[in-house]
Design a protein around this motif. Structure first.
Motif, PDB file in Angstrom:
ATOM      1  N   ASP A   1       0.315   3.898  -0.773  1.00 41.73           N
ATOM      2  CA  ASP A   1      -0.596   5.680  -0.291  1.00 41.73           C
ATOM      3  C   ASP A   1       0.194   5.939   1.286  1.00 41.73           C
ATOM      4  N   GLU A   2       0.161   5.038   1.548  1.00 41.51           N
ATOM      5  CA  GLU A   2       0.804   4.708   3.569  1.00 41.51           C
ATOM      6  C   GLU A   2       2.249   4.462   3.225  1.00 41.51           C
TER       7      GLU A   2
ATOM      8  N   SER B   1       1.097  -1.484   0.375  1.00 46.75           N
ATOM      9  CA  SER B   1      -0.242   0.223   0.527  1.00 46.75           C
ATOM     10  C   SER B   1       1.183   1.512  -0.055  1.00 46.75           C
TER      11      SER B   1
ATOM     12  N   ARG C   1       1.252   5.304   9.133  1.00 44.85           N
ATOM     13  CA  ARG C   1       2.702   5.509   7.529  1.00 44.85           C
ATOM     14  C   ARG C   1       3.740   4.846   7.851  1.00 44.85           C
TER      15      ARG C   1
ATOM     16  N   PRO D   1       5.389   8.083  -3.844  1.00 41.30           N
ATOM     17  CA  PRO D   1       4.627   8.283  -2.351  1.00 41.30           C
ATOM     18  C   PRO D   1       4.683   9.698  -1.485  1.00 41.30           C
ATOM     19  N   GLU D   2       4.580   9.822  -0.896  1.00 42.34           N
ATOM     20  CA  GLU D   2       4.810  11.329   0.166  1.00 42.34           C
ATOM     21  C   GLU D   2       6.298  11.839   0.692  1.00 42.34           C
TER      22      GLU D   2
ATOM     23  N   ARG E   1       2.324   5.493  -8.962  1.00 44.47           N
ATOM     24  CA  ARG E   1       2.104   6.599  -7.441  1.00 44.47           C
ATOM     25  C   ARG E   1       2.791   6.895  -6.551  1.00 44.47           C
TER      26      ARG E   1
END
Length: 196
Positions: A38-39, A36, A109, A68-69, A66
């Protein structure tokens, strides 16, 4: 009479192309270990960990669709070798304070700390301490470009580009285009460290 060529004090261990392949592999490993994304957040440790985290984020986005932050952490005030004495100047030259940027919540996270060289483990300990002052991530992982050995704390990377064992009288110097205008990893003599 022909004079011998001067002996270089530094040795190139990885050139720019090899460094790129190494980062690509680390990005793949991060994707595989974290279903995942997103985390996931990549947090670079100032200074060279920040551009490495940025490159890894781009590589992950290219492969997984995607990004990541992305954040940065400065560990200056968390280091165990920085001392402020009452009214007097420091005993040794003190490091430059840089920015911490964590513009997202850490709670829940998986934070991947990114650094260039893993040595004693003290930088990573300081980075974890700094990170927890900003929140409580679900997990903290470590990605480093080079593990040179000589650990003083029980810290081991989850993702490592290259294991390059060194003598105490040697140093690994990572040079990145963003900071040094060239991509390469050097082995350089460091006599002061060997005398400890």
């Amino acid at each position: 009479m022909k004079l011998p060529a001067p002996v270089s004090a530094e040795k190139v261990l990885l050139d720019g192309e090899a460094l790129g392949r190494t980062l690509s592999r680390i990005a793949h490993e991060i994707i595989e270990a974290n279903p995942s994304l997103d985390e996931v957040a990549l947090v670079g440790i100032q200074t060279r960990g920040v551009p490495l985290a940025q490159r890894l984020a781009r590589l992950i986005e290219e492969r997984a669709g995607r990004a990541p932050e992305l954040g940065a952490v400065d560990i200056t005030f968390y280091r165990d070798d920085v001392r402020v004495r009452g009214g007097e100047g420091p005993l040794h030259a003190q490091p430059v304070v840089r920015a911490t940027a964590l513009d997202f919540p850490l709670e829940g996270r998986t934070v991947v700390l990114v650094d260039d060289v893993l040595y004693t483990g003290r930088t990573i300990r300081a980075a974890i301490e700094a990170l927890f002052d900003y929140g409580r991530p679900a997990r903290v992982q470590l990605a480093c470009l080079v593990d040179r050995g000589h650990r003083e704390l029980p810290i081991r990377p989850d993702y490592v580009g290259k294991n390059l064992p060194t003598a105490r009288g040697e140093r690994i110097q990572v040079q990145l285009v963003e900071v040094d205008e060239v991509d390469r990893i050097l082995l350089v003599p460091n006599p002061e460290e060997g005398s400890r």
